[in-house]
Design a protein around this motif. Structure first.
Motif, PDB file in Angstrom:
ATOM      1  N   GLN A 160      30.504 -32.505  -4.854  1.00  0.00           N
ATOM      2  CA  GLN A 160      30.112 -31.070  -5.439  1.00  0.00           C
ATOM      3  C   GLN A 160      31.016 -30.682  -6.301  1.00  0.00           C
ATOM      4  O   GLN A 160      30.557 -29.713  -7.360  1.00  0.00           O
ATOM      5  N   ILE A 161      32.387 -31.150  -6.263  1.00  0.00           N
ATOM      6  CA  ILE A 161      33.287 -30.450  -7.312  1.00  0.00           C
ATOM      7  C   ILE A 161      33.420 -31.390  -8.673  1.00  0.00           C
ATOM      8  O   ILE A 161      33.519 -31.048  -9.724  1.00  0.00           O
ATOM      9  N   ILE A 162      32.976 -32.758  -8.555  1.00  0.00           N
ATOM     10  CA  ILE A 162      32.835 -33.658  -9.730  1.00  0.00           C
ATOM     11  C   ILE A 162      31.510 -33.107 -10.528  1.00  0.00           C
ATOM     12  O   ILE A 162      31.628 -33.129 -11.606  1.00  0.00           O
ATOM     13  N   ALA A 163      30.480 -32.755  -9.612  1.00  0.00           N
ATOM     14  CA  ALA A 163      29.042 -32.320 -10.409  1.00  0.00           C
ATOM     15  C   ALA A 163      29.105 -31.074 -10.887  1.00  0.00           C
ATOM     16  O   ALA A 163      28.333 -30.284 -10.418  1.00  0.00           O
ATOM     17  N   VAL A 164      30.148 -30.587 -11.691  1.00  0.00           N
ATOM     18  CA  VAL A 164      29.932 -29.403 -12.182  1.00  0.00           C
ATOM     19  C   VAL A 164      29.518 -28.922 -13.636  1.00  0.00           C
ATOM     20  O   VAL A 164      30.021 -28.071 -14.249  1.00  0.00           O
ATOM     21  N   TYR A 165      28.906 -29.792 -14.070  1.00  0.00           N
ATOM     22  CA  TYR A 165      28.341 -29.752 -15.563  1.00  0.00           C
ATOM     23  C   TYR A 165      27.514 -28.605 -15.688  1.00  0.00           C
ATOM     24  O   TYR A 165      27.597 -28.243 -16.943  1.00  0.00           O
ATOM     25  N   PHE A 166      26.748 -28.007 -14.892  1.00  0.00           N
ATOM     26  CA  PHE A 166      26.049 -26.976 -14.863  1.00  0.00           C
ATOM     27  C   PHE A 166      26.998 -25.583 -15.248  1.00  0.00           C
ATOM     28  O   PHE A 166      26.377 -24.648 -15.767  1.00  0.00           O
ATOM     29  N   VAL A 167      28.102 -25.703 -14.681  1.00  0.00           N
ATOM     30  CA  VAL A 167      29.063 -24.614 -14.884  1.00  0.00           C
ATOM     31  C   VAL A 167      29.426 -24.494 -16.493  1.00  0.00           C
ATOM     32  O   VAL A 167      29.277 -23.451 -17.046  1.00  0.00           O
ATOM     33  N   ILE A 168      29.568 -25.359 -17.092  1.00  0.00           N
ATOM     34  CA  ILE A 168      29.778 -25.363 -18.545  1.00  0.00           C
ATOM     35  C   ILE A 168      28.565 -25.077 -19.233  1.00  0.00           C
ATOM     36  O   ILE A 168      28.600 -24.359 -20.211  1.00  0.00           O
ATOM     37  N   LEU A 169      27.653 -25.818 -18.733  1.00  0.00           N
ATOM     38  CA  LEU A 169      25.991 -25.462 -19.622  1.00  0.00           C
ATOM     39  C   LEU A 169      25.788 -23.976 -19.464  1.00  0.00           C
ATOM     40  O   LEU A 169      25.194 -23.567 -20.412  1.00  0.00           O
ATOM     41  N   SER A 170      25.932 -23.472 -18.288  1.00  0.00           N
ATOM     42  CA  SER A 170      25.581 -22.103 -18.137  1.00  0.00           C
ATOM     43  C   SER A 170      26.389 -21.086 -19.086  1.00  0.00           C
ATOM     44  O   SER A 170      25.724 -20.326 -19.610  1.00  0.00           O
ATOM     45  N   ILE A 171      27.602 -21.549 -19.412  1.00  0.00           N
ATOM     46  CA  ILE A 171      28.383 -20.705 -20.291  1.00  0.00           C
ATOM     47  C   ILE A 171      27.969 -20.821 -21.603  1.00  0.00           C
ATOM     48  O   ILE A 171      27.952 -19.896 -22.408  1.00  0.00           O
ATOM     49  N   ILE A 172      27.516 -22.016 -21.917  1.00  0.00           N
ATOM     50  CA  ILE A 172      27.187 -22.362 -23.572  1.00  0.00           C
ATOM     51  C   ILE A 172      25.841 -21.551 -23.603  1.00  0.00           C
ATOM     52  O   ILE A 172      25.655 -21.002 -24.754  1.00  0.00           O
TER      53      ILE A 172
END
Length: 590
Positions: A160-172
């Motif tokens: 769950q901590i490795i799969a945080v790509y949506f965090v960056i995409l959301s800010i984009i």
């Protein structure tokens, strides 16, 4: 519409940046080699990895079989909403559905998630950095800093901590929305926030914190923007996104209410990072032997108390330089840099937990030093359900990398293109060189090699309720790991079971387990199992033999050997013998 828009923009984004996406995919394959060729054969360990594999496969099974009751998982019978005892992993499970089906291996979900997460975290970090700096090589370095970061790789067991790509995409998407004022990007921002939250709540907090901070600086830069940001349409879209999240919030709320349970703040203190941890690393870094010899961490390392918070030598130097640069030139920075900087600092501070520590002790002199985590724990809904405060370091890492690119752009602005490119390539080489290749993997049994009793359970009625004995509580050191294997093996049958291992165990369940470990196979214990609805008892004779040989004593009573347990059950009037499959004996409760 938002999903179609997300897919359209994703396709457009990938088409324009296919080369860079490929670079990060190849880097992900290099980091995890030879995992790409063994998605269904290997695992990073035999602990939480097996729990998470079960979790993914339970979701995949129920997407087409019983979606309405997906939270009523097969473990911890007879308790409700047992999927909510840990993270839901819905988004990961959807993405991993095809690999699991094609490879017919439960562990494939974990391994596919690891590779795709490394790829997308690196790629989206690159993209965010490029939005800010307009420098491709610097942006590639930014992505590499994150995915080769020892602290990030130390979370491989916690997907769950490795799969945080949506965090960056959301800010984009948020930054594009604030710049373009097009509502489509606000919808996409909220959509990604929902997808991340449906996977795991903690990264959802990452998004909430960072988006709030960025929007605050956006308004401070020009107060007239309030009218644009807080129009009725945006407020309505936000409320709709909250409503969409409610179906996943409610089961967690029910679990918390049923057992009057929140994470004890002492747990968050125990799991928090401490200053010395930022110079402690795992085997993912070649610098581990050197750092472990530092005088103020050496004794703690030997006791296994220090947590791996080191982000890498080059990353650490660049982050410190970037932070000093931004603070020194604060007035010159726009809302994007300020927002990302404060978000990163917030992640760093939250990772330290509720109180400042040093050398594993709370600072008391001249007085305890409370930290923001203490306030958030009591005022933010759901925050007190998070156990591991150290994981907020990931919020720090994700946004420190683009800031490193911002600093390097300024530091190298008067340097010739060739020298600049050479220096950046050297930094990339040094970052990769620090990575201690290869990662250690372990073989995992294939479905055809599972113990026969689990495939036999598939022939029983779907309403069958089982218990596997001996059963273990989470605090029965060494032996409790066998419950992870039972969950993993249950992916071939998904029959309801009293057994379980997760992030939370109901206190009444723990009492039952303690009672059974002490009293089974008495008629009274079997009667108790019958009363809660258990039909089948599976006795692992070899496990009882192991406990007996290990002289395992529970509550001042030595556990009987396997032969004694089987002999007692064979003559018991409470059960009937059904089947022997290897060293596993099946009994049916009368």
């Amino acid at each position: 519409m938002c999903i179609i828009g997300l897919m359209f923009l994703a396709a457009k984004l990938i088409r324009k940046n296919i080369l860079f996406l490929l670079v990060f995919f190849l880097l992900a394959c290099f980091i995890t080699y030879p995992l790409i060729f063994n998605l269904g054969l290997l695992t990073t360990g035999y602990g939480d990895e097996l729990l998470i594999a079960w979790n993914h496969n339970w979701n995949i099974y129920n997407f087409s079989n019983n979606l309405a009751n997906i939270f009523q998982a097969n473990i911890y019978f007879p308790y409700n909403n047992s999927l909510a005892f840990s993270d839901a992993y819905f988004t990961n499970s959807i993405l991993a559905l095809m690999p699991v089906m094609i490879l017919n291996s439960p562990i494939a979900a974990n391994n596919f998630t690891i590779i795709i997460s490394l790829t997308l975290v690196g790629f989206f970090t690159y993209f965010l950095s490029f939005m800010i700096t307009k420098e491709r090589l610097l942006s590639i370095l930014s992505g590499i800093l994150v995915i080769f970061c020892p602290a990030y790789l130390s979370s491989l067991v916690h997907i769950q901590i490795i799969a945080v790509y949506f965090v960056i995409l959301s800010i984009i998407f948020l930054l594009i929305f604030l710049k373009s004022k097009k509502n489509l990007f606000f919808v996409l921002f909220l959509s990604v926030f929902v997808l991340q939250t449906y996977n795991s709540f903690m990264p959802g907090f990452f998004i909430a914190f960072s988006a709030s901070v960025i929007c605050l600086f956006y308004l401070l830069e020009d107060k007239k923007r309030v009218k644009f940001l807080f129009v009725k349409k945006n407020i309505l879209l936000f409320l709709i996104s909250i409503a969409i999240i409610l179906p996943i919030i409610i089961p967690y709320y029910k679990v918390s209410s049923e057992f009057n349970y929140v994470r004890d703040i002492r747990e968050t203190i125990h799991f928090a990072l401490q200053p010395e941890d930022f110079l402690s690393t795992s085997s993912f870094s070649r610098l581990q032997p050197l750092l472990s010899q530092l005088s103020f961490t050496k004794d703690l390392q030997n006791k296994g108390e220090v947590k791996p918070g080191f982000i890498g030598l080059i990353f650490s130097i660049l982050t410190i330089a970037a932070f000093f640069y931004i603070i020194k030139n604060w007035k010159k920075q726009n809302y994007v840099i300020k927002g990302i900087f404060v978000s990163s600092v917030l992640g760093l501070i939250l990772s330290l937990g509720p109180f400042m520590h040093w050398q594993r002790l709370t600072i008391h002199s001249p007085f305890p030093i409370p930290l923001p985590y203490l306030i958030f724990y009591y005022i933010i809904p759901g925050f007190n359900g998070i156990r591991n405060s150290a994981r907020y370091e990931m919020l720090f890492i994700l946004f420190a990398a683009p800031l490193a690119a911002v600093y390097l752009k300024e530091a190298l602005k008067n340097t010739s293109l060739n020298i600049k490119s050479g220096l950046i390539l050297l930094l990339i080489f040094l970052v990769i060189l620090e990575f201690n290749f290869p990662i250690k993997f372990y073989p995992v049994p294939q479905i055809k090699d599972f113990p026969k009793v689990y495939s036999w359970l598939l022939t029983t009625p779907k309403q069958t309720v089982i218990i596997e004995m001996p059963i273990y509580n989470w605090n029965v050191a060494f032996y409790s790991s066998r419950e992870f294997w039972r969950e993993y093996y249950s992916t071939v049958h998904f029959r309801k079971t009293v057994n379980g291992a997760s992030g939370f165990s109901p206190p009444p369940w723990q009492e039952l387990v303690n009672y059974l470990l002490f009293d089974f196979p008495s008629d009274e214990s079997i009667s108790k199992l019958k009363n809660i609805g258990v039909n089948i008892i599976i006795v692992h004779k070899n496990e009882y033999e192991t406990l007996y040989k290990d002289n395992f004593i529970f509550q001042n009573k030595k556990i009987p050997n396997g032969q004694e347990v089987i002999k007692y059950l064979m003559i018991s009037k409470s059960v009937s013998f059904e089947k022997q499959l290897g060293e596993d004996y099946v009994f049916k409760i009368k």
